[in-house]
Design a protein around this motif. Sequence first.
Motif, short mmCIF file in Angstrom:
data_model
loop_
_atom_site.label_atom_id
_atom_site.label_comp_id
_atom_site.label_asym_id
_atom_site.label_seq_id
_atom_site.Cartn_x
_atom_site.Cartn_y
_atom_site.Cartn_z
N ILE A 16 0.85 -1.20 0.00
CA ILE A 16 0.00 0.00 0.00
C ILE A 16 0.88 1.25 0.00
CG2 ILE A 16 -1.70 1.34 1.31
CD1 ILE A 16 -2.90 -1.27 2.31
N ARG A 17 1.88 1.23 0.87
CA ARG A 17 2.73 2.43 0.97
C ARG A 17 3.70 2.53 -0.22
NH1 ARG A 17 0.75 0.87 5.80
NH2 ARG A 17 2.40 -0.48 6.56
N GLU A 18 4.05 1.39 -0.79
CA GLU A 18 4.87 1.41 -2.01
C GLU A 18 4.08 2.09 -3.16
OE1 GLU A 18 5.73 -2.53 -3.48
OE2 GLU A 18 6.65 -1.74 -5.31
N ALA A 32 -4.58 4.55 -3.69
CA ALA A 32 -4.04 3.33 -3.10
C ALA A 32 -4.19 3.39 -1.58
CB ALA A 32 -2.58 3.16 -3.51
N GLN A 33 -3.36 4.19 -0.94
CA GLN A 33 -3.40 4.25 0.53
C GLN A 33 -4.67 4.99 0.97
OE1 GLN A 33 -0.04 6.28 2.18
NE2 GLN A 33 -0.07 5.07 4.07
N GLY A 34 -5.37 4.40 1.93
CA GLY A 34 -6.66 4.98 2.35
C GLY A 34 -6.48 6.13 3.31
N PHE A 35 -6.46 7.35 2.78
CA PHE A 35 -6.45 8.52 3.67
C PHE A 35 -7.16 9.66 2.96
CE2 PHE A 35 -2.69 8.82 1.04
CZ PHE A 35 -2.68 10.15 0.64
N1 GLN Z 1 -5.60 1.46 6.41
C1 GLN Z 1 -5.19 2.22 5.26
C2 GLN Z 1 -5.25 1.37 3.99
O1 GLN Z 1 -5.62 0.23 4.04
C3 GLN Z 1 -3.84 2.80 5.43
C4 GLN Z 1 -2.77 1.81 5.49
C5 GLN Z 1 -1.52 2.35 6.06
O2 GLN Z 1 -0.74 2.94 5.34
N2 GLN Z 1 -1.32 2.19 7.33
O3 GLN Z 1 -4.92 1.88 2.95
#
Ligand code: GLN
Length: 399
Positions: A16-18, A32-35
């Motif tokens: 996700i962070r990639e 992608a990343q959920g924010f």
């Molecule tokens: N929970 C969020 C997601 O699934 C953020 C993930 C994260 O980077 N910690 O995208």
Amino acid sequence: MIHTAARVSVFTESVIREMTRLAAEHDGINLAQGFPDFPAPPELIEAARRALADGHNQYAITWGAPRLRRAIAEKVRWFNGLTADPERNITVTCGATEAMMATLLATVDPGDEVVVFEPFYENYGPDAKLSGAVPKFVRIRLEPGFPFDPDELGAAVGPRTKAIIVTTPHNPTGKVFTRAELESIADLCRRHNLLAITDEVYEHIVYDGAEHVSLATLPGMAERTVIVNSVSKSYSVTGWRVGWTIAPAPIADAIRKVHDFLTVGAAAPLQEAAVTGLEFPREYYARLADTYQRKRDTLLGILDGAGVRCLRPAGAYYIMCDVSDFGFADDYAFTMHLIKHVGVAPVPGSSFFHDPAHGKDYVRFAFPKRTETFEQVRQRLARLRPGTRAAAGARHPGA
Ligand code: GLN
């Protein structure tokens, strides 16, 4: 040459962070990343400013600022119908991420089995590996209602099973576990003396009248459930890293020991400021759910218009999509094409499965985004048409 520990060699960087990084590199829109890409409530920003000015700049009590623990107890009383003692049951952590890790380290011995519904939020894989837990997966079927097979769940429980992790509303599918489903899980927990760990960070983000039920409110479950939660999603402050666990006292004691030596505590001024969020009136949550329901419908419409097959979520803020029709080798190839040639970043579905092959037809899009962002996504996804796919080097469908 210094070798790093074996325990870190068994998992990879967060996908996700990639994807967040790749989106930035290619000037892609990050779904992608959920924010949220919209601002946090102004009252919270002001509360954070005040907390700094008022001198909350040294360590809070390790278990969490007393005002925050009291506010959490009051909020779970009226919203979840739970009784929690701020002194004995609640521990404030650095986000739900630390809450989950500290809970597993505090409760699971190496070799113990932990049941996890799959697809699963990708952190649970490394969490299990770092704590020595052996994950046992139960499939959530990727079809309307996201059912699971109770017999498969029963079969996943054996003599070494210690715990079951239940994420509701669920990331990545958006499944909201029904009361009946939770009752069947509770029954299993009581019969086999299992701990339940519930990740409820999306509890306020439910659609079409779906009801969020806390497993801990079912008969006999309060004494065997650890609730993991945070301010991130409910108050649109994912960067604050303020989360918590609610656990029976003996388990809370163990979690507190781990937490103390892992992090000492979450940022003191933000703990103070979080109280303002927890004291928001009930209408705030109704508005939050309405806003996200509109965002869900907007993104469903855009994806549908682009010919992407979506699985409609009943909660949380993600949409899982079946992209097998597009003819790419797998979810990763589709994602890379989308980032590099279309300018939109999803998460490859394989990162939510222990066997990547099970996720190769899927990607996940996040929708906590502004209207303007959706407009850009709509324009960019127009490039995702038959023809552009072949030009981008996709394999022939079925090849
Ligand atoms: N929970 C969020 C997601 O699934 C953020 C993930 C994260 O980077 N910690 O995208």
